[in-house]
Design an enzyme around this catalytic site. Structure first.
Site, PDB file in Angstrom:
ATOM      1  N   GLU A  39       0.856  -1.286  -0.186  1.00  0.00           N
ATOM      2  CA  GLU A  39       0.229   0.143  -0.056  1.00  0.00           C
ATOM      3  C   GLU A  39       1.459   1.402   0.074  1.00  0.00           C
ATOM      4  OE1 GLU A  39      -2.599   2.151   2.878  1.00  0.00           O
ATOM      5  OE2 GLU A  39      -2.376  -0.077   3.550  1.00  0.00           O
ATOM      6  N   ASP A  78       0.451   3.927  -2.792  1.00  0.00           N
ATOM      7  CA  ASP A  78       0.433   5.003  -3.182  1.00  0.00           C
ATOM      8  C   ASP A  78       1.473   6.448  -3.538  1.00  0.00           C
ATOM      9  OD1 ASP A  78      -0.448   7.392  -1.960  1.00  0.00           O
ATOM     10  OD2 ASP A  78       1.582   7.808  -0.625  1.00  0.00           O
ATOM     11  N   GLU A 131      -4.162   0.738  -3.632  1.00  0.00           N
ATOM     12  CA  GLU A 131      -3.218   1.162  -4.055  1.00  0.00           C
ATOM     13  C   GLU A 131      -2.164   0.764  -3.266  1.00  0.00           C
ATOM     14  OE1 GLU A 131      -3.283   5.385  -1.311  1.00  0.00           O
ATOM     15  OE2 GLU A 131      -3.135   3.613  -0.177  1.00  0.00           O
TER      16      GLU A 131
END
Length: 239
Positions: free
Chosen positions: A53, A57, A129
């Site tokens: 994640e 991002d 993400e």
């Protein structure tokens, strides 16, 4: 996780095949789809998706930034920043996750699942993400693989995200109606470039007087730019 739930859960292999991604490392994809609540209940499972994640991002921030820069050549830096920020907000990422139906393959703990985790924006956005992070890591293809997969999804939002983020046309309409000046009139006054990459030039008039002019890669974007130009000249918004 019960046997009935397991049967309903899409496997990483099935997800990869359904989305046409052909992951070479299905363990990596499984990690992207594994929430920490599942790991807490299944000690033998893959690690959770939080590291992926974090990576996703950063990848999304770059990919979306480059896409915004290339798709809106007529926009100033401030508007580009706000559109990029809107696209990487968690609620938008959750929409992308729903479009791909990632919830079918998402591994949650019993409590998280029972409380509707698969429909929660915060969880879906984070999963998207992590999913992007897994695409970036798989096969060593990096940004090219993410861009090829994600750009068509962004292209579908090219006009709507502008209206959602900056509805200058509505602002101008509300102003002219409040001033009893009728509705603004938009007219294409020029079109240049090849059909697949045309640039439109639009004028906006109020009571027959041209108040603003703008260009864009679609009529809608050019109208948006013309409305913004008119509002700036009226002193109603900053450039």
């Amino acid at each position: 996780m019960s046997a009935s739930v397991s049967r309903d859960l899409e496997s990483p292999e099935e997800l990869s095949r359904r989305l046409g991604l052909n992951f070479s490392d299905l363990y990596l994809l499984a990690r992207a789809l594994t929430h920490s609540s599942y790991v807490n209940e299944h000690s033998q499972s893959a690690e959770d998706n939080e590291r992926l994640e974090f990576l996703g991002d950063a990848v999304l921030d770059f990919i979306v930034g480059a896409w915004v820069f290339n798709r809106y050549p007529e926009m100033p830096e401030g508007d580009l920043t706000k559109i990029r920020s809107a696209l990487v907000r968690n609620d938008h990422l959750a929409k992308f996750a729903r479009k791909l139906d990632l919830g079918r393959a998402l591994r949650l703990g019993r409590g998280e699942s029972a409380s509707g985790g698969k429909g929660r924006d915060s969880l879906l956005g984070s999963t998207f993400e992590a999913f992007i992070g897994a695409i970036y890591m798989d096969k060593g293809l990096g940004l090219d693989a993410v861009e090829k997969f994600f750009t068509p999804m962004l292209d579908e939002l090219r006009d709507s995200i502008v209206s959602e983020t900056y509805d200058y046309k509505s602002m101008l309409q509300e102003h002219t109606q409040a001033e009893k000046q009728g509705s603004p009139h938009y007219q294409v006054v020029n079109k240049t470039g090849p059909e697949h990459a045309a640039i439109f030039e639009v004028e906006v008039s109020i009571q027959g007087v041209v108040k603003g002019r703008g260009t864009g890669s679609s009529k809608s974007l050019a109208q948006h730019a013309a409305a913004h130009d008119a509002l700036v000249k009226m002193g109603l918004v900053d450039r």
